[in-house]
Each structure stands twice: as C-alpha cells, then as structure tokens.
Design a protein around this motif. Sequence first.
Motif, PDB file in Angstrom:
ATOM      1  N   ALA A  90      31.270  -4.536  48.710  1.00  0.00           N
ATOM      2  CA  ALA A  90      31.035  -5.311  50.056  1.00  0.00           C
ATOM      3  C   ALA A  90      30.055  -4.694  50.884  1.00  0.00           C
ATOM      4  O   ALA A  90      30.121  -3.212  51.073  1.00  0.00           O
ATOM      5  CB  ALA A  90      32.476  -5.462  50.507  1.00  0.00           C
ATOM      6  N   ALA A  91      29.398  -5.414  51.624  1.00  0.00           N
ATOM      7  CA  ALA A  91      28.548  -4.828  52.734  1.00  0.00           C
ATOM      8  C   ALA A  91      29.393  -4.831  53.879  1.00  0.00           C
ATOM      9  O   ALA A  91      29.854  -6.131  54.188  1.00  0.00           O
ATOM     10  CB  ALA A  91      27.182  -5.408  52.811  1.00  0.00           C
ATOM     11  N   PHE A  92      29.598  -3.939  54.679  1.00  0.00           N
ATOM     12  CA  PHE A  92      30.628  -3.745  56.043  1.00  0.00           C
ATOM     13  C   PHE A  92      29.895  -3.025  57.089  1.00  0.00           C
ATOM     14  O   PHE A  92      30.489  -2.239  57.227  1.00  0.00           O
ATOM     15  CB  PHE A  92      31.912  -3.593  55.644  1.00  0.00           C
ATOM     16  N   GLU A 133      27.024  -1.402  48.648  1.00  0.00           N
ATOM     17  CA  GLU A 133      27.119  -2.316  49.528  1.00  0.00           C
ATOM     18  C   GLU A 133      26.110  -3.764  49.245  1.00  0.00           C
ATOM     19  O   GLU A 133      25.355  -3.882  50.241  1.00  0.00           O
ATOM     20  CB  GLU A 133      26.951  -1.867  50.950  1.00  0.00           C
ATOM     21  N   THR A 134      26.064  -4.007  47.927  1.00  0.00           N
ATOM     22  CA  THR A 134      25.006  -5.011  47.775  1.00  0.00           C
ATOM     23  C   THR A 134      25.684  -6.373  47.692  1.00  0.00           C
ATOM     24  O   THR A 134      25.146  -7.390  47.311  1.00  0.00           O
ATOM     25  CB  THR A 134      24.305  -4.853  46.481  1.00  0.00           C
ATOM     26  N   LEU A 137      28.879  -9.942  52.508  1.00  0.00           N
ATOM     27  CA  LEU A 137      28.912  -9.482  53.764  1.00  0.00           C
ATOM     28  C   LEU A 137      30.251  -9.527  54.744  1.00  0.00           C
ATOM     29  O   LEU A 137      30.768 -10.647  54.767  1.00  0.00           O
ATOM     30  CB  LEU A 137      27.925  -9.881  54.620  1.00  0.00           C
ATOM     31  N   TYR A 138      30.848  -8.618  55.320  1.00  0.00           N
ATOM     32  CA  TYR A 138      32.051  -8.497  56.217  1.00  0.00           C
ATOM     33  C   TYR A 138      31.710  -7.891  57.386  1.00  0.00           C
ATOM     34  O   TYR A 138      31.344  -6.607  57.365  1.00  0.00           O
ATOM     35  CB  TYR A 138      33.192  -7.671  55.499  1.00  0.00           C
ATOM     36  N   LYS A 139      31.513  -8.698  58.589  1.00  0.00           N
ATOM     37  CA  LYS A 139      31.184  -7.823  59.680  1.00  0.00           C
ATOM     38  C   LYS A 139      32.268  -7.409  60.468  1.00  0.00           C
ATOM     39  O   LYS A 139      33.409  -8.197  60.952  1.00  0.00           O
ATOM     40  CB  LYS A 139      30.409  -8.879  60.613  1.00  0.00           C
ATOM     41  N   GLY A 157      30.659 -15.339  61.295  1.00  0.00           N
ATOM     42  CA  GLY A 157      29.120 -15.199  61.139  1.00  0.00           C
ATOM     43  C   GLY A 157      28.423 -15.534  62.362  1.00  0.00           C
ATOM     44  O   GLY A 157      28.576 -15.153  63.599  1.00  0.00           O
ATOM     45  N   LEU A 224      30.441 -17.248  57.423  1.00  0.00           N
ATOM     46  CA  LEU A 224      30.199 -16.167  56.789  1.00  0.00           C
ATOM     47  C   LEU A 224      31.388 -16.086  55.707  1.00  0.00           C
ATOM     48  O   LEU A 224      30.950 -15.582  54.542  1.00  0.00           O
ATOM     49  CB  LEU A 224      30.230 -14.910  57.611  1.00  0.00           C
ATOM     50  N   GLN A 227      31.438 -16.822  51.701  1.00  0.00           N
ATOM     51  CA  GLN A 227      30.798 -15.937  50.633  1.00  0.00           C
ATOM     52  C   GLN A 227      31.952 -15.094  49.994  1.00  0.00           C
ATOM     53  O   GLN A 227      31.692 -14.543  49.155  1.00  0.00           O
ATOM     54  CB  GLN A 227      29.700 -15.243  51.263  1.00  0.00           C
ATOM     55  N   TRP A 228      32.972 -15.099  50.697  1.00  0.00           N
ATOM     56  CA  TRP A 228      34.140 -13.894  50.211  1.00  0.00           C
ATOM     57  C   TRP A 228      34.853 -14.369  49.046  1.00  0.00           C
ATOM     58  O   TRP A 228      35.205 -15.595  48.929  1.00  0.00           O
ATOM     59  CB  TRP A 228      35.085 -13.611  51.320  1.00  0.00           C
TER      60      TRP A 228
END
Length: 375
Positions: A90-92, A133-134, A137-139, A157, A224, A227-228
């Motif tokens: 995960a990218a966070f 982290e590729t 995306l989790y903001k 998102g 967003l 995508q999870w």
Amino acid sequence: MEKFKLVATTAMGLESIVADEVKALGFKTTSDNGKVYFEGDTAAIAKTNMWLRVADRVRIIVGEFHADTFDDLFEQTKAIRWEQFLSVDAAFPVAGKSVKSILYSVPDCQAIVKKAIVERLKIAYNRTGFLDETGPLYKLEVSILKDKVTLTIDSSGVGLHKRGYRVGQGDAPLKETMAAALVKLTRWNPDRPFIDPVCGSGTIAIEAAMIGQNIAPGTNRDFLSEQWPWMETSVWEQVREEVEDVAKRDLILDITGSDYDPELIRIAQGNAAQAGFTGLINWQVQDLRDLTLNGSNGVMVGNPPYGERLGELEDAEQLTQDLGQLMKKYPSWSVYMLSSLENFEEMYGKKATKKRKLFNGFIRTDLYQYWGKRK
C-alpha cells in the motif's frame, strides 16, 4: 460484514443537511462542527460516496486516542491493526493538522505516524527493510484537537464536490456541494419552476436538475476506495445499478439559468451537456432587470457578486436593489440569495423572512430567504 466508524466532512453550517442525507440512506448519525458521524460496512462507504450531495468527503476513522508525547503518538498508532486496511504494498501518504495541542508540530506528527504504521506493517507481513508502496493508494490523516488524536483514511479521493461535469467556470465559481445545499434548503420540488438569475457557469441550476431527476452526484466519477482490494467490486456494481434504477431521466423540469454574459451562458451549456442535461435546462442571456418569470410558486436561488473587489461594491448593491424591485411583481415566488453584503436587506428593500449563516469558502455569508405567498 465488518462495520466501520465513518465521518462525512462538510462546510460549517451544513451539518444538518448532510446528517439528513446520511439518515435518508438508512444510517443513524451524530454531528459535530463540520462532521457527521455514522457507522456502516463497505456498502455504506460506497453508497454515501455515491449519494451525498453536500458532504466534502467520507473518511474511515481508524483510531482515536489522547496523546501528549511523541512516544504516546507512536505506540498508540502502532497498536492499531493497520493490516486490516493496508496491503503490504500500500501507498499511504500521511497528511496532518494540529489545533490547541501539546503536539503542535504537524510535520513531526506526520513522520511519527508514518513510522509507526511502517513498523506495524513490517511485523504483520513479516517484512524487513523498506516497504515499496507501489500498490493501491490510501490517503491518511492525523488530526489532533486538544490532544485528542484521530487517524482517518479518505475513501473519496478527489473531493465529493468534483462531480465530473464542470468543464468550464467563471471567475468565482460556487462549489457544487454548496450549490446543492442551497437548492436543498429551499425544499424545492420538481413540480415548481426554478431559476438562477445570476447563474454564471450554471452550477446551481445543474445541481437542481440532478436533484429533480434523482441523479446521484457520484454517477459520472470514480472514488479512491474503488481501488482497494477489500472493497469488493460487487459492492460498487450493486450501488451503481441501484443509482440507475431510481434515476428519473425522462422527468421534464422547469429550470432556467440566466446571466447577462453570453460567454458564461456558453460555459453553462457545456457543463450541463457534460452532466447529461442537454436541452433540459433553459439557458438565457438576460439582464436581471429585463427578466420575466413564468408560472407561480416558483423558487429563485442565486449567488450574486459580493462586491469583494475594489469598485465592485456599488455594482453588487445595485444588482440587489434591481432584484428587490423585480420580485415585487412576483409575490408567489420564493427568493434565496447567498450574499456577504451586510446591507443586503436594505438594498433589497425588504427584511428577509429568515437568514442562515453559511461560509462560501472562507467568506462569511448569509442566505437571505424571502418566502413567497403560495397561490
């Protein structure tokens, strides 16, 4: 299915409208400044993102605790089961804010939260070294208010005001969420005529059309959380199917948007076409003083120029005066105008039936409401 603690964020003054929207979707709510809290599963995340017209975002509350040292912040963040939400790749990115708290350095708080989550994920996934982290995306956000820490993940998102139809805009566009709020506050229904006489790029009229035809505001956009991996594709498919089932795309509406500027009307027409409303809204190049209203018991909603810039105050006051004179001819019509003019009622020539304080961005405004005498 697992339930999450969720929060719909909104502009100050609009909490009650967002709470009503959330309740209409079947959830119990509690409200605070700019926030409406509720609980729900993955379907609730999808449904609220798709249907909330006035909220800014839907966030998942992952953790809440008090912290007055960086060690507290690190250890309590690390204790959260982040692996329930974040995959190993995960990218966070972590955003942050701190108000009236001992831990006031936002960059330090962000870095500590990030480090704590990395440590937790390394243990959970039996990894050493860096996480790449590729993946999805989790903001994340760490928000600290009076030493209470709230850790959230943004499921929306891009902000929910981004409906996907605005291909052009004027100088001071009204957010789609605020435009929808103005329409909702009038309690307008599709049986009544509707007009925005200072429509600019057409946002208020387009939002009215979406409400009138029961078109979900998220119909033409992505979110967003789609995508999870743990947000099942079937959940989104079902929500989108329901959206189409309840839409009333063939319903004829009496909605008009007018403005003196031909270029703005051209932009409004383009935005309406992008929203799927070609031919539905009547667009007019028309000076306010020359306006003729058809029908009775209509609703007029507008966001006229505020006169914030030097030399424009007189123009804003004159426009308000002209509007007041015009509406004397149409006593059955209700008027709702958003303005920062402190002398709005004086210029309009009549005391408002009701005023409501709202913030248009950072500008403090009032919604001046003049209720018509219904025929």
